[in-house]
Design a protein around this motif. Structure first.
Motif, PDB file in Angstrom:
ATOM      1  N   ILE A  49       0.861  -1.180   0.000  1.00  0.00           N
ATOM      2  CA  ILE A  49       0.000   0.000   0.000  1.00  0.00           C
ATOM      3  C   ILE A  49       0.897   1.230   0.000  1.00  0.00           C
ATOM      4  O   ILE A  49       1.885   1.287   0.725  1.00  0.00           O
ATOM      5  N   ASP A  50       0.568   2.166  -0.879  1.00  0.00           N
ATOM      6  CA  ASP A  50       1.398   3.354  -1.068  1.00  0.00           C
ATOM      7  C   ASP A  50       0.564   4.619  -0.899  1.00  0.00           C
ATOM      8  O   ASP A  50      -0.581   4.689  -1.355  1.00  0.00           O
ATOM      9  N   TYR A  51       1.185   5.607  -0.259  1.00  0.00           N
ATOM     10  CA  TYR A  51       0.591   6.927  -0.111  1.00  0.00           C
ATOM     11  C   TYR A  51       1.676   7.934  -0.469  1.00  0.00           C
ATOM     12  O   TYR A  51       2.803   7.840   0.035  1.00  0.00           O
ATOM     13  N   ASP A  52       1.358   8.901  -1.332  1.00  0.00           N
ATOM     14  CA  ASP A  52       2.369   9.835  -1.837  1.00  0.00           C
ATOM     15  C   ASP A  52       2.702  10.993  -0.904  1.00  0.00           C
ATOM     16  O   ASP A  52       3.613  11.763  -1.179  1.00  0.00           O
ATOM     17  N   GLY A  53       1.955  11.153   0.175  1.00  0.00           N
ATOM     18  CA  GLY A  53       2.257  12.203   1.125  1.00  0.00           C
ATOM     19  C   GLY A  53       1.478  13.486   0.864  1.00  0.00           C
ATOM     20  O   GLY A  53       0.822  13.641  -0.167  1.00  0.00           O
ATOM     21  N   ASN A  54       1.546  14.390   1.838  1.00  0.00           N
ATOM     22  CA  ASN A  54       0.919  15.707   1.717  1.00  0.00           C
ATOM     23  C   ASN A  54       1.677  16.690   2.610  1.00  0.00           C
ATOM     24  O   ASN A  54       2.796  16.398   3.034  1.00  0.00           O
ATOM     25  N   THR A  55       1.083  17.809   2.944  1.00  0.00           N
ATOM     26  CA  THR A  55       1.739  18.820   3.779  1.00  0.00           C
ATOM     27  C   THR A  55       2.135  18.273   5.145  1.00  0.00           C
ATOM     28  O   THR A  55       3.191  18.601   5.672  1.00  0.00           O
ATOM     29  N   TRP A  56       1.301  17.403   5.712  1.00  0.00           N
ATOM     30  CA  TRP A  56       1.520  16.906   7.077  1.00  0.00           C
ATOM     31  C   TRP A  56       2.267  15.588   7.138  1.00  0.00           C
ATOM     32  O   TRP A  56       2.909  15.272   8.134  1.00  0.00           O
ATOM     33  N   TYR A  57       2.144  14.767   6.106  1.00  0.00           N
ATOM     34  CA  TYR A  57       2.707  13.420   6.136  1.00  0.00           C
ATOM     35  C   TYR A  57       3.633  13.182   4.951  1.00  0.00           C
ATOM     36  O   TYR A  57       3.327  13.570   3.828  1.00  0.00           O
TER      37      TYR A  57
END
Length: 65
Positions: A49-57
Motif C-alpha cells: 500500500i502506497d501513499y504519496d504524502g501531503n503537507t503533514w505526512y
C-alpha cells in the motif's frame, strides 16, 4: 499528525502472487479512511500500500500478506 486526517489522499493497493496481479486505487474520505473491493480468488497474496504524502505526512509504503 497534530490531529490532521488525510482527507482526499490517494492510496494505491497492489496485490501480488509471484507477480503483480491487480492494482487498486482509492481516495480517502473525510475520516481519512479508504476501502477497496478486492475481486481476487481466496488465497494468500502479498499486498503493498502506497501513499504519496501531503503537507503533514511524508510518503509511505507498507506491505503485508
Amino acid at each position: 499528525m497534530y490531529g490532521n486526517r488525510v482527507n482526499n489522499g490517494e492510496v494505491i493497493l497492489k496485490c501480488y502472487a509471484g507477480k503483480l496481479l491487480k492494482t487498486y486505487s482509492g481516495i480517502t474520505d473525510a475520516n481519512g479512511e479508504v476501502s477497496f473491493v478486492i475481486d481476487l480468488d481466496e488465497g494468500t497474496y502479498l499486498a503493498t500500500i502506497d501513499y504519496d504524502g501531503n503537507t503533514w505526512y511524508e510518503e509511505s509504503t507498507n506491505a503485508a500478506t
